[in-house]
Enzyme design. Structure first.
Site: not given
Length: 527
Positions: A195, A262, A400, A439
């Site tokens: 991050s 998917d 994320d 994240h």
């Protein structure tokens, strides 16, 4: 001199010089001298032996570590003219046996320049000498109050510490103290961060290319000012359009995107393998019904258009994307705070995150467009890092929910255009995308297990990684493993075998695409 006597004297000399690697080294201020830190002056040094030290777990991110034994060296320094006081913490394993002969600089998160003990604990547990810094401001991941002076003007000195300066400071300090303590320089030095810490890793590679041998940078906030402004995008779209979409409704659209996309990687495993191949369009769901807060809701064109625009991201009037947004199937709950009420109305609440208010204040200040020189880490010219022999290993989760993975992909492509194509860039910079991962962790996808070890093998053994081992548990508490693919290759189910096992998947594509990009670059150079 007789030979036996000569050998006896040599043995005695060697024996006297033998180092007891298990012996506890002295840990006190007098054991250290002021490290040389370019552009800074040391104010004080303290050193204290710590034994049986424990670091609590951070669920989903950090496992607990216990019984740590180390020398805790704390140095305060200042930058002349800045009126700052910056803490650099360096932890050193108490014996040479406990030290792996390596140094690790650790990154921060959110608005914190460094994570201090939370980052140092795992590093020490793995045998590293390690450092972290507070950048001269409070360690608070969500508050940016320190960016402003009392008169509401920008504190440029602390912003510079946060963006670039303190990153190098902690490396200079940590490597110097390591050498002083053990009587030898670390054999290899690394960066480890996700991050904000990922952005910092890129910053070190770009601005201080000779300080480290390897950089591990996950989910990097490469364009930090633009990223903080993008947090406001969903609420802005809703306010401008006059249509509020609740968190419940956004989550429903995300589930529909997952249902549709998917299977595109060959398996229904609760993960969209490659968001770029997902052509989900929320407008196709107009007229369908869902339930939120006990109320049946029919999808309108206005609602679907809001969802589409939010995922498209902010663009110029000419249609040029300003900043990538989150992929379809990704939760928007972090930045959307809208409620579907039982009476059918919608309430758009204030974001409630300090980063929003701080961003607005920064935006209103003079020179608001000049933060990039401090905060951004997206300079595509990494030739100095390459020439210094450095290796950059980066990974990013495709789900994320804070930093869009497309920002890292876009940067990697820019580096390729700058430095001779994908094959040339792979020599020093490799990117891995983690399908379904949020994240830095969480999500339905497999999370990299030990990317720092992979980086070490690349740096020290010249084993350039083509895959990255990853693991998670599914909703049935079954272990799921994957070997994440080196960008631009994509994971594909082989059609046989246990879908939860990495051996049932392969990496496909990429080679022709890389070759074509290289040919285009060569053609442009020839022109």
């Amino acid at each position: 001199m007789a030979l036996p006597l000569l050998l006896l004297q040599i043995w005695a000399t060697v024996g006297a010089a033998t180092i007891d690697n298990a012996k506890t080294l002295p840990c006190e201020p007098s054991s250290f001298t002021d490290p040389i830190v370019p552009g800074a002056r040391v104010l004080s040094i303290t050193a204290e032996e710590k034994r049986n030290f424990d670091i609590p777990a951070v669920p989903g991110l950090l496992e607990p570590v216990s019984d740590l034994n180390f020398c805790d060296v704390q140095i305060y320094l200042t930058h002349p003219g800045a009126n700052d006081k910056v803490l650099v913490k360096t932890w050193l394993p108490l014996t040479r046996d406990l030290w792996n002969a390596r140094f690790q600089a650790t990154g921060g998160g959110g608005w914190a320049t460094g994570m201090l003990d939370l980052a140092l604990g795992p590093a020490i547990a793995s045998g590293y000498a390690a450092s972290s810094t507070d950048g001269g401001h409070p360690v608070d991941y969500f508050s940016a109050d320190w960016t402003l002076n009392q008169d509401k003007s920008i504190n440029w000195d602390l912003l510079q510490n946060f963006g670039t300066r303190s990153l190098a400071d902690q490396i200079y300090v940590g490597k110097s103290l390591t050498e002083q303590y053990y009587g030898q320089q670390p054999r290899y030095s690394y960066w480890n961060g996700c991050s904000q810490g990922g952005r910092q890793g890129y910053a070190v590679a770009q601005r201080y290319p000779e300080l480290l041998d390897g950089v591990l940078a996950a989910a990097p906030a490469l364009r930090f000012p633009a990223l903080t402004m993008s947090f406001l995008w969903p609420n802005l779209v809703m306010k401008v359009s006059g249509t509020v979409v609740s968190n419940c409704e956004f989550n429903w659209f995300a589930s529909k995107a997952l249902e549709e996309c998917d299977i595109l990687d060959g398996a229904k495993d609760g993960v969209i393998g490659d968001p770029d191949t997902c052509t989900f369009d929320p407008r196709r769901l107009v007229g369908e019904k869902l339930e939120c807060s006990g109320v049946e809701i029919e999808v309108t064109e206005a609602m679907a258009e809001v969802v589409r625009r939010v995922h498209e991201g902010p663009s110029t009037p000419f249609g040029e994307n300003v900043f990538p947004s989150l992929t379809y199937g990704t939760s928007l709950a972090t930045f959307v705070n809208a409620t579907a009420n039982p009476d059918g109305s919608r309430t758009l609440n204030d974001p409630g995150l300090d980063v929003f208010a701080r961003t607005i204040l920064l935006r209103k200040s003079d020179n608001s467009n000049n933060y990039g020189w401090i905060m951004d880490s997206d300079n595509p010219d990494m030739s100095a890092f390459r020439d210094a022999g450095g290796k950059l290993l980066s990974w990013h989760g495709t789900n994320d929910d804070i930093i869009p993975s497309k920002t890292t992909v876009n940067y990697r492509q820019r580096v390729e255009r700058e430095l001779g194509g994908a094959k040339a860039v792979d020599e020093f910079f490799r990117l891995f995308l983690a399908p379904g991962v949020k994240h830095c962790a969480f999500g339905n996808g497999a999370v990299p297990k030990d990317p720092l070890e992979t980086l070490r093998n690349w740096v020290e053994k010249y084993e350039a990684p083509d895959t990255l081992e990853a693991e998670t548990k599914n909703k049935d508490d079954e272990v799921v493993t994957r070997n994440l693919c080196r960008y631009p290759r994509k994971l594909r189910y082989l059609g046989l075998g246990d879908v939860n096992k990495a051996s049932s998947w392969t990496c496909e594509g990429g080679d022709k695409e890389e070759e074509l990009r290289g040919e285009r670059k060569t053609f442009r150079d020839e022109l």
